[in-house]
Design a protein around this motif. Structure first.
Motif, PDB file in Angstrom:
ATOM      1  N   LEU A  37       5.141   8.581  -7.660  1.00  0.00           N
ATOM      2  CA  LEU A  37       3.701   8.633  -7.880  1.00  0.00           C
ATOM      3  C   LEU A  37       3.367   9.993  -8.463  1.00  0.00           C
ATOM      4  O   LEU A  37       3.814  11.028  -7.957  1.00  0.00           O
ATOM      5  CB  LEU A  37       2.957   8.441  -6.551  1.00  0.00           C
ATOM      6  N   VAL A  38       2.592   9.992  -9.533  1.00  0.00           N
ATOM      7  CA  VAL A  38       2.156  11.239 -10.163  1.00  0.00           C
ATOM      8  C   VAL A  38       0.650  11.339  -9.968  1.00  0.00           C
ATOM      9  O   VAL A  38      -0.097  10.466 -10.395  1.00  0.00           O
ATOM     10  CB  VAL A  38       2.499  11.260 -11.671  1.00  0.00           C
ATOM     11  N   ILE A  43      13.966   7.949  -1.767  1.00  0.00           N
ATOM     12  CA  ILE A  43      14.467   9.324  -1.663  1.00  0.00           C
ATOM     13  C   ILE A  43      13.443  10.264  -1.038  1.00  0.00           C
ATOM     14  O   ILE A  43      13.697  11.457  -0.932  1.00  0.00           O
ATOM     15  CB  ILE A  43      14.948   9.870  -3.032  1.00  0.00           C
ATOM     16  N   ASP A  44      12.319   9.711  -0.588  1.00  0.00           N
ATOM     17  CA  ASP A  44      11.264  10.536   0.005  1.00  0.00           C
ATOM     18  C   ASP A  44      11.754  11.393   1.172  1.00  0.00           C
ATOM     19  O   ASP A  44      11.354  12.538   1.317  1.00  0.00           O
ATOM     20  CB  ASP A  44      10.116   9.660   0.527  1.00  0.00           C
ATOM     21  N   HIS A  45      12.583  10.810   2.004  1.00  0.00           N
ATOM     22  CA  HIS A  45      12.938  11.486   3.252  1.00  0.00           C
ATOM     23  C   HIS A  45      14.435  11.788   3.365  1.00  0.00           C
ATOM     24  O   HIS A  45      14.975  11.793   4.465  1.00  0.00           O
ATOM     25  CB  HIS A  45      12.476  10.643   4.438  1.00  0.00           C
ATOM     26  N   LEU A  46      15.070  12.026   2.238  1.00  0.00           N
ATOM     27  CA  LEU A  46      16.468  12.428   2.315  1.00  0.00           C
ATOM     28  C   LEU A  46      16.554  13.754   3.071  1.00  0.00           C
ATOM     29  O   LEU A  46      15.766  14.664   2.809  1.00  0.00           O
ATOM     30  CB  LEU A  46      17.069  12.615   0.915  1.00  0.00           C
ATOM     31  N   PRO A  47      17.497  13.876   3.997  1.00  0.00           N
ATOM     32  CA  PRO A  47      17.597  15.117   4.776  1.00  0.00           C
ATOM     33  C   PRO A  47      18.324  16.219   4.015  1.00  0.00           C
ATOM     34  O   PRO A  47      19.318  16.761   4.470  1.00  0.00           O
ATOM     35  CB  PRO A  47      18.390  14.664   6.013  1.00  0.00           C
ATOM     36  N   GLY A  86       0.784  -1.232   0.000  1.00  0.00           N
ATOM     37  CA  GLY A  86       0.000   0.000   0.000  1.00  0.00           C
ATOM     38  C   GLY A  86       0.815   1.281   0.000  1.00  0.00           C
ATOM     39  O   GLY A  86       0.307   2.336   0.370  1.00  0.00           O
ATOM     40  N   VAL A  87       2.081   1.209  -0.411  1.00  0.00           N
ATOM     41  CA  VAL A  87       2.938   2.396  -0.436  1.00  0.00           C
ATOM     42  C   VAL A  87       3.530   2.589  -1.827  1.00  0.00           C
ATOM     43  O   VAL A  87       3.778   1.619  -2.546  1.00  0.00           O
ATOM     44  CB  VAL A  87       4.073   2.321   0.600  1.00  0.00           C
ATOM     45  N   ILE A  88       3.753   3.841  -2.191  1.00  0.00           N
ATOM     46  CA  ILE A  88       4.367   4.179  -3.467  1.00  0.00           C
ATOM     47  C   ILE A  88       5.431   5.243  -3.198  1.00  0.00           C
ATOM     48  O   ILE A  88       5.194   6.433  -3.339  1.00  0.00           O
ATOM     49  CB  ILE A  88       3.334   4.687  -4.503  1.00  0.00           C
ATOM     50  N   PRO A  89       6.623   4.809  -2.781  1.00  0.00           N
ATOM     51  CA  PRO A  89       7.675   5.773  -2.456  1.00  0.00           C
ATOM     52  C   PRO A  89       8.382   6.289  -3.704  1.00  0.00           C
ATOM     53  O   PRO A  89       8.282   5.698  -4.785  1.00  0.00           O
ATOM     54  CB  PRO A  89       8.642   4.932  -1.617  1.00  0.00           C
TER      55      PRO A  89
END
Length: 165
Positions: free
Chosen positions: A75-76, A44-48, A24-27
């Motif tokens: 995700l678009v 790369i969603d949460h790169l600081p 259920g995730v689309i990172p």
């Protein structure tokens, strides 16, 4: 086009299908492969990093690991009910990129319940937003040290394997 690029396109379609429908995730995903077949895959969603530093970091990693190809996916959201999972595979030695896109279907609660087959087309890599990561990046010594430290911190969490040749 390098054989790894074709294989990467096939693998990323299966990877996104599993993540979307199984978890259920689309990172936002980034992966690269070097000439020896060593592959690294990470989110790369949460790169600081600040938004403008992400491509610099990814370019640094591509160059540090002598990548022959890389892929980036996301995700678009066109409209709430119109969503696509898209990714592109960029090959170092080819002017064309492999671009793949699949329609995502969600239930009334927003949970992913369906994903069409990924459609694959070739497109000029110069038209891909992140298609220039093979271009040399010039970084200050401090920025290079920062990126190297971030990479060292990330490595234990990164999927690393060797692709079959």
């Amino acid at each position: 086009m390098h054989l790894f690029s074709e294989n990467l396109a096939v693998e990323i379609t299966a990877y996104y299908r599993n993540l979307a429908l199984g978890h259920g995730v689309i990172p936002k995903v980034f992966t690269l492969v070097n000439a020896q077949g060593s592959q690294y895959l990470f989110f790369i969603d949460h790169l600081p990093l600040k938004e403008d530093e992400v491509d610099q970091f990814l370019s640094f990693i591509v160059q540090e690991h002598d990548a022959v190809c890389y892929a980036r996916g996301t995700l678009v959201i066109l409209e709430k009910a119109d969503q696509l999972i898209e990714f592109a595979v960029i090959d170092q030695d080819d002017d064309q990129a492999i671009v793949c896109s699949a329609q995502l279907t969600r239930d009334v609660d927003g949970k992913p319940i369906g994903l069409s087959e990924f459609e694959k087309i070739l497109a000029p890599k110069k038209t891909i937003f992140f298609g220039g990561l093979f271009n040399p990046v010039t970084l200050s010594a401090d920025k290079a040290d920062e990126f190297e430290s971030l990479w060292d911190e990330m490595r234990p969490k990164i999927l690393h394997r060797t692709m079959g040749i």
